[in-house]
Write a protein that holds these residues in place. Structure first.
Motif, mmCIF file in Angstrom:
data_model
loop_
_atom_site.group_PDB
_atom_site.id
_atom_site.type_symbol
_atom_site.label_atom_id
_atom_site.label_comp_id
_atom_site.label_asym_id
_atom_site.label_seq_id
_atom_site.Cartn_x
_atom_site.Cartn_y
_atom_site.Cartn_z
ATOM 1 N N GLY A 85 -22.157 -71.065 -71.599
ATOM 2 C CA GLY A 85 -20.783 -71.325 -71.998
ATOM 3 C C GLY A 85 -20.663 -72.698 -72.644
ATOM 4 N N PRO A 86 -19.582 -72.910 -73.412
ATOM 5 C CA PRO A 86 -19.364 -74.229 -74.025
ATOM 6 C C PRO A 86 -19.166 -75.303 -72.961
ATOM 7 C CG PRO A 86 -17.990 -72.553 -75.069
ATOM 8 C CD PRO A 86 -18.585 -71.925 -73.844
ATOM 9 N N TYR A 97 -11.905 -65.380 -72.540
ATOM 10 C CA TYR A 97 -12.197 -65.295 -73.964
ATOM 11 C C TYR A 97 -13.274 -64.233 -74.187
ATOM 12 C CZ TYR A 97 -10.206 -70.058 -74.405
ATOM 13 O OH TYR A 97 -9.391 -71.163 -74.398
ATOM 14 N N LEU A 128 -14.619 -67.854 -80.607
ATOM 15 C CA LEU A 128 -13.979 -67.603 -79.320
ATOM 16 C C LEU A 128 -12.552 -67.132 -79.548
ATOM 17 C CD1 LEU A 128 -15.112 -70.739 -77.332
ATOM 18 C CD2 LEU A 128 -15.258 -68.425 -76.462
ATOM 19 N N PHE A 175 -10.245 -72.245 -81.209
ATOM 20 C CA PHE A 175 -11.610 -72.702 -81.425
ATOM 21 C C PHE A 175 -12.082 -72.369 -82.834
ATOM 22 C CE2 PHE A 175 -13.304 -74.156 -77.373
ATOM 23 C CZ PHE A 175 -12.339 -73.709 -76.489
ATOM 24 N N GLY A 176 -12.855 -73.279 -83.412
ATOM 25 C CA GLY A 176 -13.583 -72.962 -84.621
ATOM 26 C C GLY A 176 -14.788 -72.098 -84.276
ATOM 27 N N MET A 236 -19.651 -60.881 -75.620
ATOM 28 C CA MET A 236 -19.854 -61.921 -74.610
ATOM 29 C C MET A 236 -18.470 -62.327 -74.115
ATOM 30 S SD MET A 236 -21.663 -64.124 -72.867
ATOM 31 C CE MET A 236 -23.123 -64.957 -73.494
ATOM 32 N N LYS A 240 -2.007 -73.203 -76.499
ATOM 33 C CA LYS A 240 -3.362 -72.682 -76.295
ATOM 34 C C LYS A 240 -4.328 -73.433 -77.202
ATOM 35 C CE LYS A 240 -1.799 -68.735 -77.525
ATOM 36 N NZ LYS A 240 -1.637 -67.319 -77.891
ATOM 37 N N LEU A 241 -5.600 -73.370 -76.850
ATOM 38 C CA LEU A 241 -6.637 -73.925 -77.713
ATOM 39 C C LEU A 241 -7.080 -72.879 -78.728
ATOM 40 C CD1 LEU A 241 -9.103 -75.917 -75.427
ATOM 41 C CD2 LEU A 241 -7.440 -76.821 -77.043
ATOM 42 N N LEU A 295 -18.666 -76.800 -81.236
ATOM 43 C CA LEU A 295 -17.373 -76.170 -81.500
ATOM 44 C C LEU A 295 -16.267 -77.210 -81.487
ATOM 45 C CD1 LEU A 295 -17.656 -73.283 -78.851
ATOM 46 C CD2 LEU A 295 -18.222 -73.109 -81.264
ATOM 47 N N GLN A 324 -16.412 -63.724 -77.201
ATOM 48 C CA GLN A 324 -17.064 -64.440 -78.288
ATOM 49 C C GLN A 324 -17.948 -63.472 -79.043
ATOM 50 O OE1 GLN A 324 -19.727 -67.691 -77.152
ATOM 51 N NE2 GLN A 324 -19.117 -68.835 -78.968
ATOM 52 N N LEU A 326 -9.022 -65.774 -77.512
ATOM 53 C CA LEU A 326 -8.375 -65.751 -76.204
ATOM 54 C C LEU A 326 -7.788 -64.377 -75.916
ATOM 55 C CD1 LEU A 326 -7.441 -67.426 -73.739
ATOM 56 C CD2 LEU A 326 -5.368 -67.962 -75.031
ATOM 57 N N LEU A 380 -16.275 -64.889 -71.754
ATOM 58 C CA LEU A 380 -16.331 -66.217 -71.161
ATOM 59 C C LEU A 380 -15.036 -66.509 -70.411
ATOM 60 C CD1 LEU A 380 -17.871 -67.975 -74.239
ATOM 61 C CD2 LEU A 380 -18.908 -67.991 -71.983
#
Lengths: 111, 114
Positions: free
Chosen positions: A43-44, B35, B43, A101-102, B88, A98-99, A89, B37, B45, B90
């Motif tokens: 995971g990140p 999330y 990623l 992500f790239g 995947m 919310k976030l 990322l 991926q 949500l 997460l």
């Protein structure tokens, strides 16, 4: 819609050089931006957070800049090492809280 | 250190099955996230929760549901698994009322739907 763009092409550099990764965003003015590292099959992992009123932030060999005029953040790793090889990322806070992500940029540091 | 634990690293299920993915965090974080991926898509949500028994839809909630009966546990449910849910998955958690806190991720569950 709000969008983050990171260079999808892998970045290959020689050990000891500075790696610079780019994160561009559109249609949004985030209050902060985060950078994460992700290793294959893991995971990140959070690295750094920079706020809109901070131009630059440092942590050991890492440096992040945040230019709200250009709508861009740069992520630098100085004196890069093979162990820095990973996918990086960026993520920004959407107006929903919310976030977003790239897609990430893969860095390969060659010995 | 915060630890986010996902119940399985790899999971293989069949189309139409009901699938449960479990996530547990040990730092008393208020917020938890699921999330998925996928290559080229990054990623995305699915659902998030900011408190026990509270949940909010993310960007791609269709075909999924969630459950948060206890603060430390957040479950993702695939009601009737389909092949396009191979991915995947997460789980992440974060502290506090604001969403600008760093998120702490588990190592993911690689789910294959046959």
């Amino acid at each position: 819609s709000q969008k983050i763009e990171q260079n999808s092409e892998a970045l290959n550099i020689q050990e000891g050089k500075t790696a610079t990764l780019t994160c561009n965003y559109t249609n949004y003015s985030p209050a902060y931006l985060q950078w994460y590292r992700q290793d294959p099959g893991r995971g990140p992992v959070f690295l750094l957070l920079i706020r809109e009123n901070e131009k630059e932030k440092r942590k050991e060999r890492l440096k992040v800049t945040f230019d709200t005029t250009l709508k861009q953040s740069l992520f630098h790793i100085t004196a890069s090492q093979p162990a820095d090889s990973a996918t990086y990322l960026c993520a920004l806070a959407a107006n929903t809280g919310k976030l977003i992500f790239g897609q990430g940029t893969t860095l390969q540091v060659k010995p | 250190d915060v630890k986010v634990t996902q119940s399985s690293r790899y999971l293989v299920k069949r189309t139409g099955e009901k699938v449960f993915l479990e996530c547990v965090q040990d730092m008393d974080h208020e917020n938890m996230f699921w999330y998925r991926q996928d290559p080229g898509l990054g990623l995305r949500l699915i659902y998030f929760s900011y408190d026990v028994k509270m949940k909010e839809k993310g960007d791609i909630p269709e075909g999924y549901s969630v459950s948060r009966e206890k603060k430390e546990r957040f479950s993702l449910i695939l009601e009737s698994a389909s092949t396009n849910q191979t991915s995947m998955y997460l789980c992440a958690s974060s502290y506090g009322q604001s969403y600008n806190q760093p998120q702490h991720f588990g190592d993911g569950t690689r789910l294959s739907i046959l």
